[in-house]
Write a protein that holds these residues in place. Structure first.
Motif, PDB file in Angstrom:
ATOM      1  N   PHE A 146     -25.756  28.638 -28.886  1.00 40.67           N
ATOM      2  CA  PHE A 146     -24.895  27.862 -27.998  1.00 40.67           C
ATOM      3  C   PHE A 146     -25.542  27.885 -26.624  1.00 40.67           C
ATOM      4  O   PHE A 146     -25.657  28.947 -26.000  1.00 40.67           O
ATOM      5  N   THR A 147     -26.007  26.733 -26.173  1.00 44.11           N
ATOM      6  CA  THR A 147     -26.686  26.666 -24.892  1.00 44.11           C
ATOM      7  C   THR A 147     -26.148  25.485 -24.095  1.00 44.11           C
ATOM      8  O   THR A 147     -25.307  24.732 -24.606  1.00 44.11           O
ATOM      9  N   SER A 148     -26.598  25.313 -22.880  1.00 45.47           N
ATOM     10  CA  SER A 148     -25.961  24.343 -21.987  1.00 45.47           C
ATOM     11  C   SER A 148     -26.949  23.413 -21.317  1.00 45.47           C
ATOM     12  O   SER A 148     -28.059  23.817 -20.951  1.00 45.47           O
ATOM     13  N   LEU A 149     -26.513  22.163 -21.147  1.00 46.67           N
ATOM     14  CA  LEU A 149     -27.211  21.190 -20.315  1.00 46.67           C
ATOM     15  C   LEU A 149     -26.163  20.436 -19.510  1.00 46.67           C
ATOM     16  O   LEU A 149     -25.143  20.006 -20.058  1.00 46.67           O
ATOM     17  N   ASP A 150     -26.422  20.259 -18.233  1.00 47.75           N
ATOM     18  CA  ASP A 150     -25.457  19.590 -17.356  1.00 47.75           C
ATOM     19  C   ASP A 150     -25.850  18.167 -16.999  1.00 47.75           C
ATOM     20  O   ASP A 150     -25.098  17.464 -16.324  1.00 47.75           O
ATOM     21  N   GLY A 154     -33.489  17.019 -13.480  1.00 44.40           N
ATOM     22  CA  GLY A 154     -33.215  17.285 -12.065  1.00 44.40           C
ATOM     23  C   GLY A 154     -31.776  17.677 -11.807  1.00 44.40           C
ATOM     24  O   GLY A 154     -31.496  18.555 -10.981  1.00 44.40           O
ATOM     25  N   VAL A 155     -30.855  17.041 -12.504  1.00 45.42           N
ATOM     26  CA  VAL A 155     -29.429  17.332 -12.330  1.00 45.42           C
ATOM     27  C   VAL A 155     -29.115  18.725 -12.858  1.00 45.42           C
ATOM     28  O   VAL A 155     -28.455  19.531 -12.188  1.00 45.42           O
ATOM     29  N   HIS A 156     -29.591  19.003 -14.071  1.00 46.66           N
ATOM     30  CA  HIS A 156     -29.331  20.311 -14.676  1.00 46.66           C
ATOM     31  C   HIS A 156     -29.880  21.441 -13.814  1.00 46.66           C
ATOM     32  O   HIS A 156     -29.193  22.444 -13.563  1.00 46.66           O
ATOM     33  N   ARG A 160     -27.893  24.498 -12.007  1.00 46.82           N
ATOM     34  CA  ARG A 160     -28.142  25.849 -12.504  1.00 46.82           C
ATOM     35  C   ARG A 160     -28.976  26.692 -11.546  1.00 46.82           C
ATOM     36  O   ARG A 160     -29.025  27.919 -11.679  1.00 46.82           O
ATOM     37  N   GLY A 161     -29.650  26.053 -10.614  1.00 49.61           N
ATOM     38  CA  GLY A 161     -30.390  26.808  -9.604  1.00 49.61           C
ATOM     39  C   GLY A 161     -31.695  27.403 -10.086  1.00 49.61           C
ATOM     40  O   GLY A 161     -32.158  28.396  -9.516  1.00 49.61           O
ATOM     41  N   ARG A 162     -32.332  26.799 -11.127  1.00 51.90           N
ATOM     42  CA  ARG A 162     -33.591  27.313 -11.662  1.00 51.90           C
ATOM     43  C   ARG A 162     -34.500  26.165 -12.088  1.00 51.90           C
ATOM     44  O   ARG A 162     -34.065  25.250 -12.790  1.00 51.90           O
ATOM     45  N   LEU A 198     -23.987  11.300 -17.891  1.00 52.01           N
ATOM     46  CA  LEU A 198     -23.795  11.554 -19.319  1.00 52.01           C
ATOM     47  C   LEU A 198     -24.551  10.569 -20.217  1.00 52.01           C
ATOM     48  O   LEU A 198     -25.149  10.988 -21.218  1.00 52.01           O
ATOM     49  N   PRO A 199     -24.554   9.261 -19.927  1.00 49.76           N
ATOM     50  CA  PRO A 199     -25.308   8.351 -20.801  1.00 49.76           C
ATOM     51  C   PRO A 199     -26.802   8.682 -20.866  1.00 49.76           C
ATOM     52  O   PRO A 199     -27.402   8.632 -21.948  1.00 49.76           O
ATOM     53  N   GLN A 200     -27.392   9.043 -19.724  1.00 49.16           N
ATOM     54  CA  GLN A 200     -28.807   9.404 -19.730  1.00 49.16           C
ATOM     55  C   GLN A 200     -29.033  10.715 -20.472  1.00 49.16           C
ATOM     56  O   GLN A 200     -30.003  10.866 -21.218  1.00 49.16           O
ATOM     57  N   LEU A 201     -28.120  11.673 -20.274  1.00 55.49           N
ATOM     58  CA  LEU A 201     -28.238  12.942 -20.979  1.00 55.49           C
ATOM     59  C   LEU A 201     -28.108  12.732 -22.486  1.00 55.49           C
ATOM     60  O   LEU A 201     -28.788  13.396 -23.277  1.00 55.49           O
ATOM     61  N   ALA A 202     -27.246  11.805 -22.891  1.00 56.60           N
ATOM     62  CA  ALA A 202     -27.037  11.540 -24.314  1.00 56.60           C
ATOM     63  C   ALA A 202     -28.351  11.174 -25.005  1.00 56.60           C
ATOM     64  O   ALA A 202     -28.593  11.591 -26.151  1.00 56.60           O
TER      65      ALA A 202
END
Length: 363
Positions: A146-150, A154-156, A160-162, A198-202
């Motif tokens: 289980f991991t995360s992308l925002d 560049g946005v993520h 997340r600061g990294r 969200l559309p670009q992340l998709a």
């Protein structure tokens, strides 16, 4: 878990599933309460263990307010004793979480030990350290990554600061795909600031080695508790559902588990039905040994006990009384969806006494 098989089977029966979807929470809750009365209730889904509060990221909406480690985190000996107790009581799955679990010095040892005790591991991680630890990690079979992308890179990475955080998530998904980890989930904490991305992340999610995408509106807990700007408006929640329905045509996508009842407000009956398993099928253990009902509210005020003082097995068997009784909130009286959600997300209700329905209706 029996509920998962039941959900998947009935979803193949289009005529029956909408009815089941609107009553699943009631059926599941009654089943759990019956098992509890018989002394047979176990955390069938998993135990989520926040092995450390230390984290290398600085997410402004972190549910566990992670960053610095707790001063009294369980040491290796205590952690092993906890895993011994879990194994003896029949726990089959444990999720190593945090903070960032891979910032705990003995995390690889604890994963090895859990496997040796017959407990299958899962991971909740920001994935930053996965590539460099892969030679050790790939020895085992995991039920979950289980991991995360925002958002896009560049946005993520801004959130997340990294630097390189995005690429390491993608690499981790590829690596766990290579060892056939069955559930590889990308979770996106959705808020007004990343909604437009969200559309670009998709596009990236669909091309990744993830098996599912979770879209989770931010709940007002942890660092987000006093930041109402992270909350989605009712119109944004509706737009999120419309977007999710569109993406589901090409990739398995659903709301985060604590918000799946929003589908009912929109008139939808697809995907996983809502059910709050806090204190019934799952629970959380904090880094210092406090046992909490839910992996979303990390407040010691809700502690059911501490494993330093009582074995986890005893806490599970004898506590969680408020969750194993009749939950009742004034805001639920007369609600047409009560059978489908049984008062919704425990974290939301305990903190605010109301679900997302007023926001949905723009009240």
């Amino acid at each position: 878990m029996i509920f998962d098989y039941f959900d998947r089977y009935l979803e193949r029966v289009p005529v029956l599933y909408p009815f089941y979807f609107r009553h699943a929470a009631t059926y599941k809750r009654n089943y759990c309460l019956t098992m509890h009365k018989l002394g047979l209730l176990k955390p069938w889904s998993f135990v989520q263990w926040l092995v450390t509060n230390k984290c290398n990221f600085t997410c402004p909406f972190c549910e566990s307010s992670s960053g610095k480690p707790m001063t009294d985190e369980l040491d290796t000996r205590e952690a092993r004793l906890l895993l011994d107790d879990m194994a003896d009581m029949g726990v089959k799955r444990v999720i190593f979480s945090g903070g960032e679990p891979f910032m705990r010095d003995d995390i690889l040892e604890l994963i090895d030990y859990s496997v040796a005790k017959g407990i299958k591991p899962g991971l909740v991680t920001n994935s930053y350290y996965i590539p460099e630890l892969w030679d050790e990690l790939k020895k085992h079979r995991y039920f979950l990554l289980f991991t995360s992308l925002d958002g896009p890179p560049g946005v993520h990475e801004k959130i997340r600061g990294r630097q390189h955080a995005y690429d390491r998530v993608m690499t981790a998904l590829e690596l766990f795909h290579s060892i056939n980890t069955p559930s590889r989930l990308i979770n996106t904490a959705v808020h007004p600031d990343n909604f437009e991305w969200l559309p670009q992340l998709a596009e990236s999610v669909i091309k990744s080695h993830a098996t599912e995408w979770r879209l989770s509106p931010i709940t007002s807990v942890g660092r987000a508790a006093d930041q109402p700007d992270y909350a989605l408006s009712g119109d944004q929640q509706k737009s999120l559902l419309e977007f999710m329905v569109k993406i589901r045509k090409t990739f398995p996508t659903d709301l985060g588990e604590s918000h799946t009842y929003l589908k009912l407000l929109g008139g939808y009956t697809f995907g996983k039905p809502f059910f709050c398993g806090a204190g019934l099928t799952r629970c959380a253990i904090m880094a210092n040994g406090d046992v909490l009902a839910c992996q979303q509210v990390y407040d010691p005020a809700y502690s059911e006990g501490n494993v330093r003082e009582r074995p986890f097995s005893e806490i599970w068997k004898h506590e969680f009384k408020s969750l194993r009784g009749q939950r009742s909130y004034d805001s639920c009286k007369g609600c047409e969806h009560l059978s489908a959600c049984r008062s919704g997300c425990w974290a939301d209700m305990e903190n605010h006494g109301v679900c997302q329905k007023p926001a949905w209706e723009n009240l």
